[in-house]
Design a protein around this motif. Structure first.
Motif, PDB file in Angstrom:
ATOM      1  N   SER A  60      -7.444  -6.975   0.642  1.00 21.02           N
ATOM      2  CA  SER A  60      -8.763  -6.757   1.238  1.00 21.02           C
ATOM      3  C   SER A  60      -9.068  -7.726   2.380  1.00 21.02           C
ATOM      4  O   SER A  60     -10.150  -7.655   2.971  1.00 21.02           O
TER       5      SER A  60
ATOM      6  N   THR B 193      -1.749   1.528   4.938  1.00 23.37           N
ATOM      7  CA  THR B 193      -3.062   1.075   4.462  1.00 23.37           C
ATOM      8  C   THR B 193      -4.161   2.015   4.938  1.00 23.37           C
ATOM      9  O   THR B 193      -5.043   2.417   4.158  1.00 23.37           O
TER      10      THR B 193
ATOM     11  N   PHE C 169     -15.630   3.844  -4.132  1.00 26.71           N
ATOM     12  CA  PHE C 169     -14.452   3.126  -3.639  1.00 26.71           C
ATOM     13  C   PHE C 169     -14.565   1.644  -3.973  1.00 26.71           C
ATOM     14  O   PHE C 169     -13.620   1.011  -4.466  1.00 26.71           O
ATOM     15  N   SER C 170     -15.735   1.069  -3.722  1.00 23.25           N
ATOM     16  CA  SER C 170     -15.949  -0.355  -3.980  1.00 23.25           C
ATOM     17  C   SER C 170     -15.861  -0.672  -5.467  1.00 23.25           C
ATOM     18  O   SER C 170     -15.200  -1.650  -5.868  1.00 23.25           O
TER      19      SER C 170
ATOM     20  N   VAL D 209      -8.198   8.383   0.029  1.00 23.78           N
ATOM     21  CA  VAL D 209      -9.151   8.150  -1.061  1.00 23.78           C
ATOM     22  C   VAL D 209     -10.522   8.698  -0.682  1.00 23.78           C
ATOM     23  O   VAL D 209     -11.169   9.406  -1.468  1.00 23.78           O
ATOM     24  N   LEU D 210     -10.968   8.399   0.529  1.00 19.78           N
ATOM     25  CA  LEU D 210     -12.279   8.872   0.971  1.00 19.78           C
ATOM     26  C   LEU D 210     -12.305  10.396   1.088  1.00 19.78           C
ATOM     27  O   LEU D 210     -13.301  11.039   0.731  1.00 19.78           O
TER      28      LEU D 210
ATOM     29  N   PHE E 138       0.833  -1.205   0.000  1.00 24.07           N
ATOM     30  CA  PHE E 138       0.000   0.000   0.000  1.00 24.07           C
ATOM     31  C   PHE E 138       0.871   1.260   0.000  1.00 24.07           C
ATOM     32  O   PHE E 138       0.486   2.273  -0.599  1.00 24.07           O
TER      33      PHE E 138
ATOM     34  N   ASP F 270     -12.080  -0.235  -6.723  1.00 26.94           N
ATOM     35  CA  ASP F 270     -11.136  -1.226  -6.219  1.00 26.94           C
ATOM     36  C   ASP F 270     -11.507  -2.644  -6.638  1.00 26.94           C
ATOM     37  O   ASP F 270     -10.627  -3.478  -6.868  1.00 26.94           O
TER      38      ASP F 270
ATOM     39  N   HIS G 226      -3.937   5.307   3.166  1.00 28.04           N
ATOM     40  CA  HIS G 226      -4.418   5.143   1.796  1.00 28.04           C
ATOM     41  C   HIS G 226      -5.942   5.264   1.741  1.00 28.04           C
ATOM     42  O   HIS G 226      -6.493   6.044   0.957  1.00 28.04           O
ATOM     43  N   HIS G 227      -6.631   4.486   2.551  1.00 22.02           N
ATOM     44  CA  HIS G 227      -8.088   4.495   2.522  1.00 22.02           C
ATOM     45  C   HIS G 227      -8.656   5.851   2.939  1.00 22.02           C
ATOM     46  O   HIS G 227      -9.623   6.346   2.348  1.00 22.02           O
ATOM     47  N   ASP G 228      -8.058   6.447   3.951  1.00 18.95           N
ATOM     48  CA  ASP G 228      -8.556   7.741   4.415  1.00 18.95           C
ATOM     49  C   ASP G 228      -8.372   8.817   3.343  1.00 18.95           C
ATOM     50  O   ASP G 228      -9.258   9.664   3.147  1.00 18.95           O
TER      51      ASP G 228
END
Length: 219
Positions: free
Chosen positions: A104, A113, A138-139, A120-121, A66, A142, A116-118
């Motif tokens: 995942s 990780t 996001f879903s 993107v959101l 990540f 990815d 990364h997610h934070d």
């Protein structure tokens, strides 16, 4: 400072990097604590001072993957940011194909990780996406990235020449007029000079981004 024996001191960073290298070279199924210890010239028991167990090792290795994915800066427009991030993620998964099944599935994500997610959101939310629409985006993105990476990693060819060999083997086993549309696709597309299955990635990605753009405008 390197000690007199010429060996660098063992650390979590070295253990994770060595695990990454072993998985890249030989596949995840070959990664054992004993083999990792041999690669680092230490007893396997020494590794447990730096990783709690095999699961902790895999969590750390996944976090390293990540960390390789380029993230959008503050204020980036959502569409080019998501496009660049998806392309970078696919590139990272091509370098580490074993990681596709792990990205995942880990339940103890590391700092890279989570960041990364934070990020993107944050990019989606500041771009005008509601929380539910950000989750959908996001879903969708990815799922496509990971699915494409998995399919790409398991194809029976890597080059246009190898694709031609696979096609010739297939055609040798069936009548030419039995599957006319498959034959047409293979002859007019796959067997053309310069064919690269990977080129399909950005086409499909743009279709998803087009759909998300329409969904955002509708809200």
């Amino acid at each position: 400072m390197v000690p007199p024996n010429g060996r660098l001191p063992l650390s979590r960073e070295r253990v994770l990097a060595a695990g990454l290298a072993l998985a890249d070279a030989h596949g995840l199924e070959s990664l054992t604590m004993r083999r990792l210890g041999e690669a680092l010239h230490v007893e396997a028991m020494s590794l447990y001072k730096h990783v709690a167990n095999k699961g902790d090792l895999l969590d750390g290795m996944t976090d390293l993957v990540f960390a390789e994915i380029a993230l959008p800066p503050d204020g980036a427009a959502w569409r080019p940011a998501m496009r660049d991030r998806a392309i970078s993620a696919r590139a990272a998964l091509r370098r580490h194909p074993w990681a596709t099944a792990l990205v995942s599935s880990r339940t103890s994500p590391g700092p890279a990780t989570l960041r990364h997610h934070d990020t993107v959101l944050r990019t989606l939310r500041t771009g005008g996406f509601s929380v539910p629409l950000a989750a959908h985006a996001f879903s969708a993105i990815d799922s496509y990235v990971y699915g494409f990476a998995l399919q790409e990693a398991t194809l029976p060819f890597d080059t246009a020449e190898e694709a031609a060999e696979v096609a010739q083997t297939m055609f040798a086993r069936m009548a030419a007029d039995r599957y006319p549309h498959l034959t047409e696709l293979t002859v007019t597309h796959v067997l053309q000079p310069g064919y690269d299955y990977g080129a399909e990635f950005e086409y499909g990605l743009d279709l998803i981004l087009d759909g998300l753009e329409r969904a955002l405008a509708a809200t």
